[in-house]
Design a protein around this motif. Structure first.
Motif, PDB file in Angstrom:
ATOM      1  N   ASP A 114       0.824  -1.209   0.000  1.00 42.35           N
ATOM      2  CA  ASP A 114       0.000   0.000   0.000  1.00 42.35           C
ATOM      3  C   ASP A 114       0.856   1.256   0.000  1.00 42.35           C
ATOM      4  OD1 ASP A 114      -2.265  -1.573   0.098  1.00 42.35           O
ATOM      5  OD2 ASP A 114      -2.420  -1.510   2.271  1.00 42.35           O
ATOM      6  N   GLY A 115       0.677   2.075  -1.013  1.00 41.50           N
ATOM      7  CA  GLY A 115       1.425   3.317  -1.112  1.00 41.50           C
ATOM      8  C   GLY A 115       2.802   3.168  -1.712  1.00 41.50           C
ATOM      9  N   THR A 116       3.209   1.922  -2.005  1.00 44.82           N
ATOM     10  CA  THR A 116       4.524   1.686  -2.608  1.00 44.82           C
ATOM     11  C   THR A 116       4.357   1.069  -3.993  1.00 44.82           C
ATOM     12  OG1 THR A 116       5.570   1.411  -0.437  1.00 44.82           O
ATOM     13  CG2 THR A 116       6.768   0.559  -2.342  1.00 44.82           C
ATOM     14  N   LEU A 117       3.856  -0.159  -4.061  1.00 44.23           N
ATOM     15  CA  LEU A 117       3.561  -0.756  -5.368  1.00 44.23           C
ATOM     16  C   LEU A 117       2.210  -0.308  -5.901  1.00 44.23           C
ATOM     17  CD1 LEU A 117       4.800  -4.462  -5.056  1.00 44.23           C
ATOM     18  CD2 LEU A 117       5.875  -2.577  -6.321  1.00 44.23           C
ATOM     19  N   LEU A 118       1.259  -0.075  -4.997  1.00 38.25           N
ATOM     20  CA  LEU A 118      -0.097   0.308  -5.404  1.00 38.25           C
ATOM     21  C   LEU A 118      -0.502   1.628  -4.762  1.00 38.25           C
ATOM     22  CD1 LEU A 118      -2.039  -3.084  -5.051  1.00 38.25           C
ATOM     23  CD2 LEU A 118      -0.935  -2.140  -7.096  1.00 38.25           C
ATOM     24  N   ASP A 119      -1.255   2.425  -5.504  1.00 38.16           N
ATOM     25  CA  ASP A 119      -1.755   3.699  -4.985  1.00 38.16           C
ATOM     26  C   ASP A 119      -3.088   3.445  -4.284  1.00 38.16           C
ATOM     27  OD1 ASP A 119      -2.276   6.296  -4.377  1.00 38.16           O
ATOM     28  OD2 ASP A 119      -2.632   6.948  -6.444  1.00 38.16           O
ATOM     29  N   THR A 120      -3.026   3.017  -3.039  1.00 40.64           N
ATOM     30  CA  THR A 120      -4.225   2.671  -2.276  1.00 40.64           C
ATOM     31  C   THR A 120      -4.684   3.784  -1.339  1.00 40.64           C
ATOM     32  OG1 THR A 120      -2.795   1.609  -0.632  1.00 40.64           O
ATOM     33  CG2 THR A 120      -3.751   0.191  -2.321  1.00 40.64           C
ATOM     34  N   TYR A 121      -3.930   4.855  -1.251  1.00 37.28           N
ATOM     35  CA  TYR A 121      -4.291   5.908  -0.303  1.00 37.28           C
ATOM     36  C   TYR A 121      -5.627   6.599  -0.604  1.00 37.28           C
ATOM     37  CZ  TYR A 121       0.125   5.753   2.260  1.00 37.28           C
ATOM     38  OH  TYR A 121       1.175   5.362   3.054  1.00 37.28           O
ATOM     39  N   PRO A 122      -5.994   6.861  -1.859  1.00 38.35           N
ATOM     40  CA  PRO A 122      -7.288   7.521  -2.092  1.00 38.35           C
ATOM     41  C   PRO A 122      -8.472   6.775  -1.486  1.00 38.35           C
ATOM     42  CG  PRO A 122      -5.946   7.648  -4.057  1.00 38.35           C
ATOM     43  CD  PRO A 122      -5.215   6.743  -3.107  1.00 38.35           C
ATOM     44  N   ALA A 123      -8.484   5.437  -1.612  1.00 42.53           N
ATOM     45  CA  ALA A 123      -9.590   4.664  -1.046  1.00 42.53           C
ATOM     46  C   ALA A 123      -9.567   4.715   0.475  1.00 42.53           C
ATOM     47  CB  ALA A 123      -9.517   3.214  -1.525  1.00 42.53           C
ATOM     48  N   THR A 124      -8.376   4.602   1.061  1.00 43.93           N
ATOM     49  CA  THR A 124      -8.250   4.643   2.521  1.00 43.93           C
ATOM     50  C   THR A 124      -8.678   6.003   3.071  1.00 43.93           C
ATOM     51  OG1 THR A 124      -6.450   3.029   2.521  1.00 43.93           O
ATOM     52  CG2 THR A 124      -6.627   4.474   4.446  1.00 43.93           C
ATOM     53  N   ASP A 125      -8.145   7.066   2.484  1.00 49.45           N
ATOM     54  CA  ASP A 125      -8.486   8.414   2.950  1.00 49.45           C
ATOM     55  C   ASP A 125      -9.972   8.703   2.755  1.00 49.45           C
ATOM     56  OD1 ASP A 125      -5.839   8.713   3.553  1.00 49.45           O
ATOM     57  OD2 ASP A 125      -5.397  10.160   1.969  1.00 49.45           O
ATOM     58  N   GLY A 126     -10.496   8.295   1.606  1.00 49.74           N
ATOM     59  CA  GLY A 126     -11.904   8.546   1.317  1.00 49.74           C
ATOM     60  C   GLY A 126     -12.827   7.837   2.284  1.00 49.74           C
ATOM     61  N   ALA A 127     -12.481   6.600   2.632  1.00 45.93           N
ATOM     62  CA  ALA A 127     -13.315   5.833   3.560  1.00 45.93           C
ATOM     63  C   ALA A 127     -13.287   6.444   4.955  1.00 45.93           C
ATOM     64  CB  ALA A 127     -12.843   4.380   3.598  1.00 45.93           C
ATOM     65  N   LEU A 128     -12.104   6.852   5.406  1.00 50.90           N
ATOM     66  CA  LEU A 128     -12.000   7.427   6.743  1.00 50.90           C
ATOM     67  C   LEU A 128     -12.703   8.780   6.805  1.00 50.90           C
ATOM     68  CD1 LEU A 128     -10.994   7.149   9.596  1.00 50.90           C
ATOM     69  CD2 LEU A 128      -8.751   8.009   8.852  1.00 50.90           C
ATOM     70  N   ALA A 129     -12.549   9.593   5.763  1.00 46.65           N
ATOM     71  CA  ALA A 129     -13.221  10.889   5.734  1.00 46.65           C
ATOM     72  C   ALA A 129     -14.738  10.721   5.737  1.00 46.65           C
ATOM     73  CB  ALA A 129     -12.775  11.675   4.499  1.00 46.65           C
ATOM     74  N   ALA A 130     -15.242   9.770   4.957  1.00 49.23           N
ATOM     75  CA  ALA A 130     -16.688   9.535   4.898  1.00 49.23           C
ATOM     76  C   ALA A 130     -17.210   9.034   6.236  1.00 49.23           C
ATOM     77  CB  ALA A 130     -16.999   8.526   3.795  1.00 49.23           C
ATOM     78  N   ALA A 131     -16.430   8.174   6.900  1.00 43.03           N
ATOM     79  CA  ALA A 131     -16.849   7.661   8.205  1.00 43.03           C
ATOM     80  C   ALA A 131     -16.976   8.797   9.215  1.00 43.03           C
ATOM     81  CB  ALA A 131     -15.852   6.620   8.693  1.00 43.03           C
ATOM     82  N   LEU A 132     -15.984   9.681   9.253  1.00 47.99           N
ATOM     83  CA  LEU A 132     -16.010  10.788  10.197  1.00 47.99           C
ATOM     84  C   LEU A 132     -17.111  11.790   9.853  1.00 47.99           C
ATOM     85  CD1 LEU A 132     -12.168  11.218  10.563  1.00 47.99           C
ATOM     86  CD2 LEU A 132     -13.749  10.580  12.400  1.00 47.99           C
ATOM     87  N   ASP A 133     -17.320  12.000   8.571  1.00 44.39           N
ATOM     88  CA  ASP A 133     -18.400  12.897   8.148  1.00 44.39           C
ATOM     89  C   ASP A 133     -19.748  12.350   8.621  1.00 44.39           C
ATOM     90  OD1 ASP A 133     -19.126  15.321   6.592  1.00 44.39           O
ATOM     91  OD2 ASP A 133     -20.259  13.858   5.404  1.00 44.39           O
ATOM     92  N   GLY A 134     -19.914  11.039   8.500  1.00 43.60           N
ATOM     93  CA  GLY A 134     -21.154  10.414   8.948  1.00 43.60           C
ATOM     94  C   GLY A 134     -21.354  10.508  10.455  1.00 43.60           C
ATOM     95  N   LEU A 135     -20.266  10.692  11.177  1.00 38.92           N
ATOM     96  CA  LEU A 135     -20.327  10.853  12.628  1.00 38.92           C
ATOM     97  C   LEU A 135     -20.393  12.324  13.035  1.00 38.92           C
ATOM     98  CD1 LEU A 135     -17.636   8.175  13.551  1.00 38.92           C
ATOM     99  CD2 LEU A 135     -20.091   8.025  14.035  1.00 38.92           C
ATOM    100  N   GLY A 136     -20.545  13.188  12.037  1.00 40.13           N
ATOM    101  CA  GLY A 136     -20.638  14.614  12.322  1.00 40.13           C
ATOM    102  C   GLY A 136     -19.321  15.268  12.654  1.00 40.13           C
ATOM    103  N   ARG A 137     -18.215  14.666  12.183  1.00 40.30           N
ATOM    104  CA  ARG A 137     -16.876  15.186  12.455  1.00 40.30           C
ATOM    105  C   ARG A 137     -16.092  15.271  11.149  1.00 40.30           C
ATOM    106  NH1 ARG A 137     -19.480  14.989  16.583  1.00 40.30           N
ATOM    107  NH2 ARG A 137     -18.715  14.589  18.718  1.00 40.30           N
ATOM    108  N   PRO A 138     -16.467  16.184  10.270  1.00 40.14           N
ATOM    109  CA  PRO A 138     -15.785  16.255   8.971  1.00 40.14           C
ATOM    110  C   PRO A 138     -14.322  16.660   9.107  1.00 40.14           C
ATOM    111  CG  PRO A 138     -17.227  18.144   9.278  1.00 40.14           C
ATOM    112  CD  PRO A 138     -17.514  17.200  10.419  1.00 40.14           C
TER     113      PRO A 138
END
Length: 212
Positions: free
Chosen positions: A14-38
């Motif tokens: 993750d982040g070396t051979l494959l660009d997986t950060y967009p999915a990770t960041d997007g999921a965490l941001a969406a989770a926090l947004d859903g909890l009212g903590r954007p």
């Protein structure tokens, strides 16, 4: 560090051979947004580039949320976003082909589970270039513990001095150094640069051909 000093590579995924950060960041941001903590991407990057667990702990503490609540939200969101294609990092295929052409092995040490790692590698067209992999799901502790690296060295009868450990985070470098390998840090936006890597890479293309 000359190419003659190493023949084989132990890659991070993750982040070396494959660009997986967009999915990770997007999921965490969406989770926090859903909890009212954007949160903004700029707030997330320095945290997730250390580890996802570090980011969850830090953000749960900042917002006064139970960590398990943040994890549950992340896992729900990642179940959707994580299925999206994670492209190979620029230069990854060329670097792996160059290792093969020089008679070396492409090995992988990852925190991701084996099934998920193989699925993503295949989708990115890197699976045929990989010679072996070990995962935390195989029963190994997480990096920076060097157990994954030491097991790969033992399985393939490799001396650590002939192996280059490549990753995008300090924990990858610490694990590689603890196993006695040469190390190279791939520069990634938002990742702290306080590292003892033998070399810092602006891109994986630097490992292709005879440039080292």
């Amino acid at each position: 560090m000359k190419r003659s000093a190493w023949n084989h590579v132990i890659w991070d995924l993750d982040g070396t051979l494959l660009d997986t950060y967009p999915a990770t960041d997007g999921a965490l941001a969406a989770a926090l947004d859903g909890l009212g903590r954007p949160v903004t991407p700029e707030e997330l990057r320095p945290l997730t580039r250390i580890t996802l667990a570090h980011a969850v702990t830090a953000l749960a503490g900042r917002f006064g949320l139970p960590e398990e609540t943040v994890w549950a939200g992340y896992e729900r969101e990642y179940a959707v976003r994580g299925l999206t294609f994670s492209p190979a990092m620029p230069g990854a295929q060329e670097a792996m082909r160059s290792v093969r052409a020089g008679g070396g092995l492409n090995l992988l040490a990852t925190h991701r589970d084996r099934e998920g790692a193989l699925r993503k590698l295949k989708a990115a067209g890197l699976d045929k270039l990989l010679d072996d992999m070990l995962c935390v799901s195989d029963g190994f502790p997480r990096k920076p513990d060097p157990a994954l690296f030491l097991a790969l060295l033992e399985q393939h009868s490799l001396g650590p001095a002939e192996v280059l450990a490549v990753g995008d985070r300090e924990l990858d470098i610490r694990a590689g150094r603890a196993a006695g390998c040469l190390t190279a840090l791939l520069v990634t936006a938002g990742v702290p640069m306080h590292t003892g890597a033998d070399r810092v890479l602006d891109g994986l293309g630097a490992l292709a051909g005879s440039g080292l």
